[in-house]
Write a protein that holds these residues in place. Structure first.
Motif, PDB file in Angstrom:
ATOM      1  N   UNK A 288      -7.975   1.011   0.772  1.00 21.13           N
ATOM      2  CA  UNK A 288      -6.626   0.715   0.815  1.00 21.13           C
ATOM      3  C   UNK A 288      -5.903  -0.285  -0.349  1.00 21.13           C
ATOM      4  N   UNK A 289      -4.733   0.298  -0.787  1.00 23.66           N
ATOM      5  CA  UNK A 289      -4.434  -0.694  -1.860  1.00 23.66           C
ATOM      6  C   UNK A 289      -4.054  -1.865  -1.302  1.00 23.66           C
ATOM      7  N   UNK A 290      -4.189  -2.960  -2.098  1.00 25.53           N
ATOM      8  CA  UNK A 290      -4.036  -4.430  -1.702  1.00 25.53           C
ATOM      9  C   UNK A 290      -2.740  -4.832  -1.494  1.00 25.53           C
ATOM     10  N   UNK A 291      -2.266  -5.885  -0.762  1.00 27.08           N
ATOM     11  CA  UNK A 291      -0.870  -6.224  -0.440  1.00 27.08           C
ATOM     12  C   UNK A 291      -0.903  -7.704  -1.119  1.00 27.08           C
ATOM     13  N   UNK A 292      -0.442  -7.900  -2.304  1.00 30.13           N
ATOM     14  CA  UNK A 292      -0.408  -9.200  -2.903  1.00 30.13           C
ATOM     15  C   UNK A 292       1.048  -9.364  -3.597  1.00 30.13           C
ATOM     16  N   UNK A 293       1.350 -10.776  -3.476  1.00 31.35           N
ATOM     17  CA  UNK A 293       2.801 -11.006  -3.883  1.00 31.35           C
ATOM     18  C   UNK A 293       2.586 -12.364  -5.024  1.00 31.35           C
ATOM     19  N   UNK A 294       3.403 -11.954  -6.171  1.00 34.56           N
ATOM     20  CA  UNK A 294       2.950 -12.812  -7.312  1.00 34.56           C
ATOM     21  C   UNK A 294       4.574 -13.485  -7.511  1.00 34.56           C
ATOM     22  N   UNK A 295       4.661 -14.708  -7.647  1.00 40.13           N
ATOM     23  CA  UNK A 295       6.148 -15.287  -8.139  1.00 40.13           C
ATOM     24  C   UNK A 295       5.709 -15.651  -9.617  1.00 40.13           C
ATOM     25  N   UNK A 296       6.759 -15.108 -10.467  1.00 38.71           N
ATOM     26  CA  UNK A 296       6.859 -15.250 -11.906  1.00 38.71           C
ATOM     27  C   UNK A 296       7.819 -15.961 -12.350  1.00 38.71           C
ATOM     28  N   UNK A 297       7.719 -17.279 -12.994  1.00 35.52           N
ATOM     29  CA  UNK A 297       8.839 -17.904 -13.528  1.00 35.52           C
ATOM     30  C   UNK A 297       9.931 -17.129 -14.326  1.00 35.52           C
ATOM     31  N   UNK A 298      10.843 -17.849 -14.843  1.00 37.20           N
ATOM     32  CA  UNK A 298      11.925 -17.225 -15.889  1.00 37.20           C
ATOM     33  C   UNK A 298      11.034 -16.763 -17.121  1.00 37.20           C
ATOM     34  N   UNK A 299       9.924 -17.937 -17.567  1.00 34.24           N
ATOM     35  CA  UNK A 299       9.088 -17.690 -18.762  1.00 34.24           C
ATOM     36  C   UNK A 299       8.237 -16.653 -18.584  1.00 34.24           C
ATOM     37  N   UNK A 300       7.949 -16.154 -17.523  1.00 31.19           N
ATOM     38  CA  UNK A 300       6.889 -14.936 -17.572  1.00 31.19           C
ATOM     39  C   UNK A 300       5.628 -15.756 -17.089  1.00 31.19           C
TER      40      UNK A 300
ATOM     41  N   UNK B  58       0.616  -1.242   0.012  1.00 31.32           N
ATOM     42  CA  UNK B  58      -0.060   0.074  -0.106  1.00 31.32           C
ATOM     43  C   UNK B  58       0.712   1.261  -0.077  1.00 31.32           C
ATOM     44  N   UNK B  59       1.656   1.415   0.955  1.00 29.87           N
ATOM     45  CA  UNK B  59       2.643   2.725   1.089  1.00 29.87           C
ATOM     46  C   UNK B  59       3.770   2.487   1.828  1.00 29.87           C
ATOM     47  N   UNK B  60       4.764   3.253   1.155  1.00 30.06           N
ATOM     48  CA  UNK B  60       6.065   3.115   2.062  1.00 30.06           C
ATOM     49  C   UNK B  60       5.970   3.841   3.265  1.00 30.06           C
ATOM     50  N   UNK B  61       6.739   3.473   4.322  1.00 35.69           N
ATOM     51  CA  UNK B  61       7.010   3.954   5.553  1.00 35.69           C
ATOM     52  C   UNK B  61       5.806   3.713   6.451  1.00 35.69           C
ATOM     53  N   UNK B  62       4.859   2.873   5.943  1.00 36.00           N
ATOM     54  CA  UNK B  62       3.754   2.688   7.034  1.00 36.00           C
ATOM     55  C   UNK B  62       4.214   1.407   7.932  1.00 36.00           C
ATOM     56  N   UNK B  63       3.616   1.246   8.924  1.00 34.70           N
ATOM     57  CA  UNK B  63       4.218  -0.047   9.875  1.00 34.70           C
ATOM     58  C   UNK B  63       4.083  -1.309   9.130  1.00 34.70           C
ATOM     59  N   UNK B  64       3.102  -1.767   8.568  1.00 36.72           N
ATOM     60  CA  UNK B  64       2.942  -3.060   7.778  1.00 36.72           C
ATOM     61  C   UNK B  64       3.945  -3.002   6.502  1.00 36.72           C
ATOM     62  N   UNK B  65       3.801  -2.154   5.869  1.00 43.66           N
ATOM     63  CA  UNK B  65       4.617  -2.282   4.582  1.00 43.66           C
ATOM     64  C   UNK B  65       6.208  -1.968   5.089  1.00 43.66           C
ATOM     65  N   UNK B  66       6.616  -1.319   6.105  1.00 42.74           N
ATOM     66  CA  UNK B  66       7.837  -1.345   6.530  1.00 42.74           C
ATOM     67  C   UNK B  66       8.223  -2.782   7.001  1.00 42.74           C
ATOM     68  N   UNK B  67       7.473  -3.458   7.867  1.00 39.48           N
ATOM     69  CA  UNK B  67       7.649  -4.789   8.329  1.00 39.48           C
ATOM     70  C   UNK B  67       7.859  -5.591   7.202  1.00 39.48           C
TER      71      UNK B  67
END
Length: 159
Positions: free
Chosen positions: A120-132, A47-56
């Motif tokens: 609040x902008x979401x917090x999502x992680x994507x794992x992308x392989x070498x082929x995209x 969501x945003x730099x320098x906020x507690x969750x994003x910093x953690x």
């Protein structure tokens, strides 16, 4: 609240990851296309730099960055913060990975990253392989540090 795939039209496991070209905290551009074939990508939206969750979350990625590199992966954090704000955030917390600025939210929208409570902008992680190809999607607004554990688990499976 973890999901292995997105619903409602977002990018999901097995999809080709949308390409992007964004300015980074160093003022350079980063694109998915330039990294394909070389590394797996851990693309995490926050969501945003320098906020507690994003910093953690960022500090967790920092603390495990060598493990990500050893696994042949590059970490890219994305938010709507400016490149200048990302630069300050990276320096303040000694973040060694790429921070990219999605000022307009276009990349967030192309991946289908949801807003929490519609605000609040979401917090999502994507794992992308070498082929995209997207190999894993993890969404949890309120467990920021778990994103690192999930990403490492998937990268080990890809190796």
């Amino acid at each position: 609240m973890s999901t292995q795939s997105r619903t409602s039209g977002g990018v999901k496991v097995g999809d080709q990851a949308p390409d992007f070209s964004l300015p980074t905290s160093t003022g350079e551009e980063v694109s998915l296309k330039s990294l394909l074939g070389q590394k797996n990508i851990v693309l995490y939206f926050y969501p945003k730099a320098d906020t507690p969750g994003c910093t953690a979350e960022a500090c967790s990625f920092r603390d495990s960055y060598e493990v990500f590199k050893e696994a042949g992966a590059e970490v890219i954090g994305v938010s709507s913060d400016s490149s200048e704000d990302h630069d300050k955030f990276a320096k303040r917390y000694s973040l060694p990975f790429i921070l990219a600025s999605d000022k307009t939210g276009a990349l967030r929208k192309s991946y289908g990253v949801p807003a929490t409570f519609g605000l609040l902008p979401g917090r999502v992680t994507y794992i992308i392989d070498k082929q995209g190809v997207v190999q894993h999607v993890f969404s949890s607004q309120f467990a920021p540090q778990k994103h690192v554990d999930e990403a490492l688990k998937v990268l080990r499976e890809l190796a």
